[in-house]
Enzyme design. Structure first.
Site, PDB file in Angstrom:
ATOM      1  N   ARG A 210      18.281  15.528  37.999  1.00 59.53           N
ATOM      2  CA  ARG A 210      16.990  15.403  37.319  1.00 59.53           C
ATOM      3  C   ARG A 210      16.473  13.959  37.278  1.00 59.53           C
ATOM      4  O   ARG A 210      17.260  13.018  37.200  1.00 59.53           O
ATOM      5  CB  ARG A 210      17.121  15.929  35.888  1.00 59.53           C
TER       6      ARG A 210
ATOM      7  N   HIS B 110      16.099  18.489  41.731  1.00 62.17           N
ATOM      8  CA  HIS B 110      16.535  18.833  43.089  1.00 62.17           C
ATOM      9  C   HIS B 110      15.437  18.708  44.146  1.00 62.17           C
ATOM     10  O   HIS B 110      15.293  19.576  45.015  1.00 62.17           O
ATOM     11  CB  HIS B 110      17.103  20.252  43.108  1.00 62.17           C
TER      12      HIS B 110
ATOM     13  N   HIS C 236      24.740  21.755  47.431  1.00 61.84           N
ATOM     14  CA  HIS C 236      24.739  22.567  46.208  1.00 61.84           C
ATOM     15  C   HIS C 236      25.464  23.892  46.458  1.00 61.84           C
ATOM     16  O   HIS C 236      24.901  24.978  46.288  1.00 61.84           O
ATOM     17  CB  HIS C 236      23.294  22.816  45.771  1.00 61.84           C
TER      18      HIS C 236
ATOM     19  N   ASP D  56      27.806  21.804  32.696  1.00 61.79           N
ATOM     20  CA  ASP D  56      26.685  21.401  33.559  1.00 61.79           C
ATOM     21  C   ASP D  56      26.502  19.907  33.301  1.00 61.79           C
ATOM     22  O   ASP D  56      25.525  19.487  32.696  1.00 61.79           O
ATOM     23  CB  ASP D  56      25.436  22.224  33.188  1.00 61.79           C
TER      24      ASP D  56
ATOM     25  N   GLU E 201      28.892  18.772  42.866  1.00 63.82           N
ATOM     26  CA  GLU E 201      27.787  18.139  43.595  1.00 63.82           C
ATOM     27  C   GLU E 201      27.950  16.630  43.521  1.00 63.82           C
ATOM     28  O   GLU E 201      27.671  16.020  42.486  1.00 63.82           O
ATOM     29  CB  GLU E 201      26.451  18.536  42.963  1.00 63.82           C
TER      30      GLU E 201
END
Ligand code: BGC
Length: 340
Positions: free
Chosen positions: A81, A107, A181, A240, A305
């Site tokens: 982000r 993304h 991803h 996350d 990632e």
């Protein structure tokens, strides 16, 4: 090793191809020219039994329809982000697409690299095969400055090591933060929850985040928190979050290791990037079924990632992802698949 090219479907009236790189034990990686997507990855378990350990769809249309998961794709220009509608470079403000909740950039924006058709070139080698994918991203795409030439090379070898090399050049100063991803489930993508799979991360620090999943400040110590993966332990709960990999960014170093006690499959991760986002697919509940009609289910896969930290262009205290005009972006991440 062998490389096979097949027609997979079409997108915008153009052919989408699937390239499959197969090694001496039958382990195989399939990559699509749509999104640079890793569509299938067969690797052996402790008894030599092959299973497909990544999520993906059967048809191009399914990838196009699924706007939320970014399954298997190459993310760019910026993975993760960016806050505040953009960033400044050399005193000039760049406004970028706000494709998350109308307030964040996520993304790469509305049409990131994951929704583009890439050119592909198969590069057979000795004990390893490569697929080089290239893309041109014009100045102003999704708001980013600079005409950008991108090359992503997947290499798969006889020892089940997958190396992803990201290269790029721009004609003016810009930011760049590409990642893969891919959603892994070491017990097979249809193999149930990953909560009991074990993870170890070479990270003393992580980013605590706010409700927009933006870091609240400088990276914090993992000591005594649920973010301490410095010793292997079951994943156990949703994550996350971004972890800062110990050691010097710019040098390929151990980032972590995952292990599935059931199948014995392991994934060892190396990167030269500063950080890694651990995402345990909490929001993976889209209506489109994965390959063979397997429903999407939260917590049935994890992503690792590798990347620059979230919102880097607005956080001067972090290692910066500035690509200078005429300079070269060159970064390597490696996933090594084995067994215990
Ligand atoms: C993000 C998640 C997001 C997912 C799919 C991950 O990289 O951290 O918040 O839901 O990608 O978009």
């Amino acid at each position: 090793m062998s490389i096979e090219k097949k027609l997979f479907g079409s997108y915008g009236g153009k052919d989408v191809f699937a390239y499959t790189l197969t090694n001496r034990v039958g382990a195989a990686l399939t990559i699509l020219t749509y999104g640079g997507i890793m569509n299938r990855l067969l690797v052996p378990d402790r008894n030599g039994r092959l299973a497909d350990i990544i999520c993906g769809f059967d048809r191009v249309e399914d990838y196009v329809a699924d706007r939320a998961s970014y399954t298997g794709s190459i993310i760019g220009r910026y993975g993760n982000r960016i806050s505040g509608g953009g960033f400044s470079i050399n005193g000039k403000r760049c406004s970028i697409a706000l494709n998350e909740k109308g307030v964040c950039h996520l993304h790469g924006g509305n049409v990131g690299f994951n929704r583009r058709l890439w050119d592909a070139e198969a590069l057979p080698g000795d004990g390893k095969d490569s697929l080089a994918l290239t893309l041109f991203s014009p100045d102003g795409e999704e708001g980013y400055p600079g005409n950008l030439f991108v090359k992503v090379t997947y290499t798969f070898d006889d020892d089940c090591a997958l190396t992803i090399r990201y290269e790029a050049e721009s004609d003016c100063d810009t930011v760049l933060n590409m990642t893969s991803h891919t959603y892994y489930n070491l017990n097979g993508y249809d193999g149930g929850s990953v909560m009991k799979q074990e993870l170890c991360l070479n990270a003393d620090r992580y980013d605590a985040v706010d409700e927009l999943l933006l870091p609240v400040g400088e990276p914090a110590s993992v000591e005594g928190t649920a973010f301490d993966f410095r010793k292997p332990r079951p994943i156990g709960q949703p994550y996350d979050h971004n972890f800062v990999i110990n050691g010097e960014p710019g040098s390929l170093r151990l980032a972590g290791k995952a292990c599935d006690p059931e199948s014995g499959r392991t994934l060892t991760l190396y990167t030269d990037l500063p950080a890694v986002q651990l995402y345990t697919a909490e929001f993976m509940n889209g209506p489109t079924c994965f390959k063979g009609g397997v429903p999407q289910r939260p917590l049935h896969a994890f992503c690792l990632e590798t990347q620059y930290s979230p919102d880097t262009p607005n956080r001067p205290y972090l290692p910066q992802c500035l690509l200078k005009a005429g300079g070269k972006y060159d970064s390597t991440t490696r996933f090594v698949f084995g067994t215990v």
